[in-house]
Motif scaffolding. Structure first.
Motif, PDB file in Angstrom:
ATOM      1  N   ALA A  18       0.834  -1.212   0.000  1.00 43.59           N
ATOM      2  CA  ALA A  18       0.000   0.000   0.000  1.00 43.59           C
ATOM      3  C   ALA A  18       0.861   1.252   0.000  1.00 43.59           C
ATOM      4  O   ALA A  18       0.572   2.223   0.703  1.00 43.59           O
ATOM      5  N   GLU A  19       1.937   1.228  -0.793  1.00 44.59           N
ATOM      6  CA  GLU A  19       2.861   2.355  -0.815  1.00 44.59           C
ATOM      7  C   GLU A  19       2.958   3.010  -2.183  1.00 44.59           C
ATOM      8  O   GLU A  19       4.017   3.497  -2.596  1.00 44.59           O
ATOM      9  N   GLY A  20       1.819   3.039  -2.906  1.00 41.22           N
ATOM     10  CA  GLY A  20       1.758   3.923  -4.054  1.00 41.22           C
ATOM     11  C   GLY A  20       1.812   5.364  -3.582  1.00 41.22           C
ATOM     12  O   GLY A  20       1.518   5.674  -2.419  1.00 41.22           O
ATOM     13  N   TYR A  21       2.158   6.267  -4.469  1.00 38.40           N
ATOM     14  CA  TYR A  21       2.315   7.679  -4.097  1.00 38.40           C
ATOM     15  C   TYR A  21       1.004   8.251  -3.552  1.00 38.40           C
ATOM     16  O   TYR A  21       0.971   8.878  -2.492  1.00 38.40           O
ATOM     17  N   GLY A  22      -0.095   7.982  -4.250  1.00 40.46           N
ATOM     18  CA  GLY A  22      -1.393   8.463  -3.787  1.00 40.46           C
ATOM     19  C   GLY A  22      -1.803   7.828  -2.476  1.00 40.46           C
ATOM     20  O   GLY A  22      -2.394   8.483  -1.606  1.00 40.46           O
ATOM     21  N   GLN A  23      -1.500   6.532  -2.313  1.00 39.92           N
ATOM     22  CA  GLN A  23      -1.834   5.853  -1.060  1.00 39.92           C
ATOM     23  C   GLN A  23      -1.070   6.447   0.123  1.00 39.92           C
ATOM     24  O   GLN A  23      -1.626   6.625   1.214  1.00 39.92           O
ATOM     25  N   LEU A  24       0.195   6.752  -0.081  1.00 35.38           N
ATOM     26  CA  LEU A  24       1.000   7.330   1.000  1.00 35.38           C
ATOM     27  C   LEU A  24       0.473   8.698   1.408  1.00 35.38           C
ATOM     28  O   LEU A  24       0.381   9.016   2.603  1.00 35.38           O
ATOM     29  N   GLU A  25       0.122   9.509   0.439  1.00 35.61           N
ATOM     30  CA  GLU A  25      -0.383  10.842   0.750  1.00 35.61           C
ATOM     31  C   GLU A  25      -1.755  10.765   1.419  1.00 35.61           C
ATOM     32  O   GLU A  25      -2.055  11.538   2.330  1.00 35.61           O
ATOM     33  N   ALA A  26      -2.582   9.823   0.987  1.00 34.37           N
ATOM     34  CA  ALA A  26      -3.897   9.662   1.611  1.00 34.37           C
ATOM     35  C   ALA A  26      -3.748   9.185   3.054  1.00 34.37           C
ATOM     36  O   ALA A  26      -4.446   9.670   3.957  1.00 34.37           O
ATOM     37  N   ALA A  27      -2.850   8.244   3.288  1.00 33.69           N
ATOM     38  CA  ALA A  27      -2.624   7.752   4.649  1.00 33.69           C
ATOM     39  C   ALA A  27      -2.113   8.866   5.551  1.00 33.69           C
ATOM     40  O   ALA A  27      -2.521   8.976   6.718  1.00 33.69           O
ATOM     41  N   TYR A  28      -1.237   9.707   5.026  1.00 34.97           N
ATOM     42  CA  TYR A  28      -0.721  10.832   5.820  1.00 34.97           C
ATOM     43  C   TYR A  28      -1.855  11.795   6.173  1.00 34.97           C
ATOM     44  O   TYR A  28      -1.977  12.236   7.330  1.00 34.97           O
ATOM     45  N   ALA A  29      -2.687  12.118   5.202  1.00 33.86           N
ATOM     46  CA  ALA A  29      -3.787  13.056   5.449  1.00 33.86           C
ATOM     47  C   ALA A  29      -4.753  12.502   6.495  1.00 33.86           C
ATOM     48  O   ALA A  29      -5.224  13.235   7.377  1.00 33.86           O
ATOM     49  N   GLN A  30      -5.062  11.216   6.413  1.00 36.91           N
ATOM     50  CA  GLN A  30      -5.987  10.616   7.385  1.00 36.91           C
ATOM     51  C   GLN A  30      -5.393  10.620   8.789  1.00 36.91           C
ATOM     52  O   GLN A  30      -6.071  10.949   9.763  1.00 36.91           O
ATOM     53  N   ALA A  31      -4.097  10.279   8.908  1.00 34.40           N
ATOM     54  CA  ALA A  31      -3.458  10.272  10.230  1.00 34.40           C
ATOM     55  C   ALA A  31      -3.335  11.689  10.786  1.00 34.40           C
ATOM     56  O   ALA A  31      -3.515  11.909  11.984  1.00 34.40           O
ATOM     57  N   ALA A  32      -3.028  12.646   9.922  1.00 32.09           N
ATOM     58  CA  ALA A  32      -2.922  14.036  10.366  1.00 32.09           C
ATOM     59  C   ALA A  32      -4.268  14.543  10.872  1.00 32.09           C
ATOM     60  O   ALA A  32      -4.319  15.440  11.733  1.00 32.09           O
ATOM     61  N   ALA A  33      -5.354  13.981  10.357  1.00 32.34           N
ATOM     62  CA  ALA A  33      -6.697  14.354  10.807  1.00 32.34           C
ATOM     63  C   ALA A  33      -7.129  13.579  12.046  1.00 32.34           C
ATOM     64  O   ALA A  33      -8.268  13.731  12.507  1.00 32.34           O
ATOM     65  N   GLY A  34      -6.230  12.717  12.560  1.00 35.60           N
ATOM     66  CA  GLY A  34      -6.530  12.008  13.799  1.00 35.60           C
ATOM     67  C   GLY A  34      -7.144  10.638  13.625  1.00 35.60           C
ATOM     68  O   GLY A  34      -7.679  10.083  14.585  1.00 35.60           O
ATOM     69  N   ARG A  35      -7.067  10.074  12.423  1.00 37.43           N
ATOM     70  CA  ARG A  35      -7.663   8.763  12.172  1.00 37.43           C
ATOM     71  C   ARG A  35      -6.588   7.766  11.747  1.00 37.43           C
ATOM     72  O   ARG A  35      -5.599   8.134  11.100  1.00 37.43           O
ATOM     73  N   LEU A  36      -6.790   6.507  12.094  1.00 40.49           N
ATOM     74  CA  LEU A  36      -5.922   5.468  11.563  1.00 40.49           C
ATOM     75  C   LEU A  36      -6.080   5.414  10.046  1.00 40.49           C
ATOM     76  O   LEU A  36      -7.209   5.514   9.531  1.00 40.49           O
ATOM     77  N   PRO A  37      -5.002   5.262   9.290  1.00 37.63           N
ATOM     78  CA  PRO A  37      -5.130   5.162   7.831  1.00 37.63           C
ATOM     79  C   PRO A  37      -6.027   3.990   7.435  1.00 37.63           C
ATOM     80  O   PRO A  37      -5.958   2.901   8.026  1.00 37.63           O
ATOM     81  N   GLU A  38      -6.871   4.227   6.455  1.00 38.17           N
ATOM     82  CA  GLU A  38      -7.768   3.167   6.002  1.00 38.17           C
ATOM     83  C   GLU A  38      -6.999   2.032   5.329  1.00 38.17           C
ATOM     84  O   GLU A  38      -7.386   0.862   5.451  1.00 38.17           O
ATOM     85  N   ALA A  39      -5.946   2.380   4.605  1.00 35.29           N
ATOM     86  CA  ALA A  39      -5.070   1.377   3.974  1.00 35.29           C
ATOM     87  C   ALA A  39      -3.659   1.642   4.487  1.00 35.29           C
ATOM     88  O   ALA A  39      -2.870   2.322   3.833  1.00 35.29           O
ATOM     89  N   PRO A  40      -3.316   1.115   5.662  1.00 35.10           N
ATOM     90  CA  PRO A  40      -2.025   1.449   6.273  1.00 35.10           C
ATOM     91  C   PRO A  40      -0.855   1.001   5.391  1.00 35.10           C
ATOM     92  O   PRO A  40      -0.768  -0.172   5.015  1.00 35.10           O
ATOM     93  N   PRO A  41       0.047   1.925   5.051  1.00 34.88           N
ATOM     94  CA  PRO A  41       1.224   1.544   4.265  1.00 34.88           C
ATOM     95  C   PRO A  41       2.279   0.900   5.155  1.00 34.88           C
ATOM     96  O   PRO A  41       2.424   1.249   6.324  1.00 34.88           O
ATOM     97  N   SER A  42       3.003  -0.046   4.595  1.00 36.18           N
ATOM     98  CA  SER A  42       4.051  -0.708   5.372  1.00 36.18           C
ATOM     99  C   SER A  42       5.034  -1.367   4.430  1.00 36.18           C
ATOM    100  O   SER A  42       4.811  -1.462   3.220  1.00 36.18           O
ATOM    101  N   GLU A  43       6.133  -1.832   5.000  1.00 32.94           N
ATOM    102  CA  GLU A  43       7.099  -2.596   4.228  1.00 32.94           C
ATOM    103  C   GLU A  43       7.675  -3.709   5.084  1.00 32.94           C
ATOM    104  O   GLU A  43       7.769  -3.598   6.303  1.00 32.94           O
ATOM    105  N   ILE A  44       8.051  -4.772   4.410  1.00 34.49           N
ATOM    106  CA  ILE A  44       8.470  -6.007   5.071  1.00 34.49           C
ATOM    107  C   ILE A  44       9.828  -6.426   4.530  1.00 34.49           C
ATOM    108  O   ILE A  44      10.149  -6.196   3.363  1.00 34.49           O
ATOM    109  N   TYR A  45      10.621  -7.056   5.394  1.00 33.94           N
ATOM    110  CA  TYR A  45      11.784  -7.753   4.872  1.00 33.94           C
ATOM    111  C   TYR A  45      11.989  -9.052   5.650  1.00 33.94           C
ATOM    112  O   TYR A  45      11.545  -9.186   6.789  1.00 33.94           O
TER     113      TYR A  45
END
Length: 515
Positions: free
Chosen positions: A334-361
């Motif tokens: 969930a780390e497309g450019y639009g997804q990252l910006e949407a997740a940031y906006a949602q968290a900045a508004a006080g909500r958990l991101p609807e599609a939380p971005p993450s990375e794994i190794y």
């Protein structure tokens, strides 16, 4: 009277102690916990399971070879065979971007329909690598001025995109594909809560430290886990003559600028020790508390950390990529450019991101030594997940007792794993190993958990927002100085701090030695 007392036995404190002791100084390290290592440790987090995981910090990029060589550390890293894999659904079918190895060009073409993005990628990172090769060597010397660092970079366009304009502008200028843009942006967001166009340039500073390591930007796997590094540092410090004591919590520093006294607490009571110099491997907030001074601005972490042990790697919906390749590098979710910006906006508004971005190794694909022989023979694997855009403000403050915190953490973990499952051919839960009590081998840590467990201010993995690596008139010669001539900051909150690098420890030692 010691020549130097080091407060905190994390990796930077151990680096400082080793350098000072090798220079002939008498050194005492006071560590609050019952072990050294701080956040750079390896543990067996799952009951009865022989898997030694790097629990809090995972990969190595910023540790200079000079520190390893000069301290004679018996420590090694291994290169990953793949840089990253990012799955996506396009045209109703699962596909993705694989970076690394001989499939990179073809993967860009298959995803985007042309070679334009691949060529832009090569040009962009070619400029970054050139800058990295010039910036990284400066990190273990006295701080350059801004003008000196700019002259070293010697490329006005690269300087502008890294140091003057929000990194989002450069990403949008160079790349057209949303997924490619997102993969580039992730390096600007690890442990940093900011948007691509944040005017503070916090994202630029984060991006810089994630792409200059070793002069290449490579992120390597520590052989034996992160604890192997701190074990080697303990050996180096002790063999040089430094004294290390655990279970000793520093509670106050009194100084007149020439000599100092450090008060400490143990299970048996309190005591004091005198020193000519004190090096503090803790956050700037903790340093202010020890000195009885006003604390700096509050810090806020913004990440979810998840450790897992699997019985096997999951199958992917994108059948063109073997899971052994996909998980060998960084697996972006969930780390497309639009997804990252949407997740940031949602968290900045006080909500958990609807599609939380993450990375794994997957550490064990590159270094299976972290698994017991029986687990390795049966094909078990470790997975480490790092979630973005989950600031501490989203979680109730009292992580130790407030069930609301745990409910929020559970909801975030569920949503994060759902985003991963969307690209798998089987749920990740079906692949989890179980501990001796039959519980799934998975643990999650929020910023509040990290604040409680490691005393990271606000759960911030860098102790505070990263700084550009040049002097600004307030930084001192090495970026570790305080208002007191004989008290130095050698933790991640120093200028040129953050990450597992040993650089603040090295630089504080150099400042203490008058170099």
């Amino acid at each position: 009277m010691y020549d130097a007392v080091v407060v905190g036995g994390g990796h930077n404190g151990l680096v400082a102690a080793a350098y000072l002791a090798r220079a002939g100084r008498s050194v005492l390290v006071l560590e609050r916990l019952g072990r050294t290592g701080g956040a750079a440790i390896s543990t067996r987090p799952f009951a009865g399971v022989d898997a030694r995981l790097s629990r809090y910090s995972y990969l190595v990029s910023l540790l200079p070879d000079t520190i390893v060589r000069e301290l004679g550390l018996r420590f090694a890293v291994r290169k990953r065979t793949v840089s990253s894999y990012t799955p996506v659904v396009r045209g109703g079918r699962p596909t993705g971007l694989l970076v690394g190895g001989d499939r990179t060009r073809d993967s860009f073409s298959a995803l985007t329909g042309s070679e334009r993005e691949y060529e832009a990628w090569e040009a962009f990172y070619g400029r970054i690598r050139r800058a990295a090769g010039r910036i990284f060597p400066t990190l273990t010397g006295p701080l350059p001025t801004r003008a000196e660092l700019r002259a070293a970079v010697d490329d006005d366009a690269t300087w502008r995109m890294l140091f003057e304009e929000p990194i989002g502008a450069a990403i949008e200028e160079h790349f057209a594909d949303d997924l490619v843009r997102g993969v580039v942006l992730t390096d600007a967001l690890i442990g940093t809560f900011a948007g691509a166009h944040d005017p503070s340039l916090a994202q630029n500073r984060c991006f810089l430290y994630h792409v200059i390591g070793g002069g290449t930007g490579d992120w390597d796997v520590p052989v034996g886990g992160m604890g192997a590094l701190t074990d080697a540092l303990v050996d180096a410090a002790r063999s040089a003559g430094a004294e290390l004591v655990t279970g000793h919590e520093a509670i106050r520093i009194d100084t007149d600028g020439e000599t100092a006294e450090v008060a400490f607490r143990t299970r048996d009571g309190e005591g004091t020790v005198a020193a000519r110099q004190v090096l503090v491997n803790a956050s700037p907030q903790a340093l202010a508390g020890l000195l009885g001074e006003a604390p700096p601005a509050p810090a806020e972490g913004a990440q979810l950390k998840v450790n897992m042990l699997l019985r096997r790697l999951p199958r992917l919906r994108d059948r063109t990529v073997d899971p052994l390749q996909a998980f060998a590098g960084t697996f972006h979710i969930a780390e497309g450019y639009g997804q990252l910006e949407a997740a940031y906006a949602q968290a900045a508004a006080g909500r958990l991101p609807e599609a939380p971005p993450s990375e794994i190794y997957c550490h064990s694909l590159t270094d299976p030594s972290v698994l017991g022989p029986a687990l390795a023979d049966r094909g078990y694997q470790t997975l480490t997940l790092f979630g973005l855009h989950t600031p501490a403000r989203l979680f109730p403050a009292d992580a130790a007792t407030d069930t609301a915190h745990d409910a929020t953490r559970d909801a975030l973990l569920k949503a994060t794993l759902a985003e991963l499952d969307a690209h798998l051919d089987e749920p990740i839960a079906d692949c989890l190993a179980v501990d001796e009590d039959g519980r799934p081998c998975i643990e999650a840590k929020t910023p509040r958990d990290l604040e409680r467990d490691l005393r990271l201010p606000g759960g911030h993995i860098f102790h505070r927002d990263l700084s550009f690596p040049y002097a600004d008139g307030t930084t001192g010669r090495w970026g570790v100085e305080t208002a007191h001539p004989n008290v130095l900051l050698c933790g991640a909150g120093a200028v040129r701090g953050g990450g597992v690098s040993g650089i603040p420890g090295h630089n504080a030692a150099m400042a203490a030695l008058g170099r």
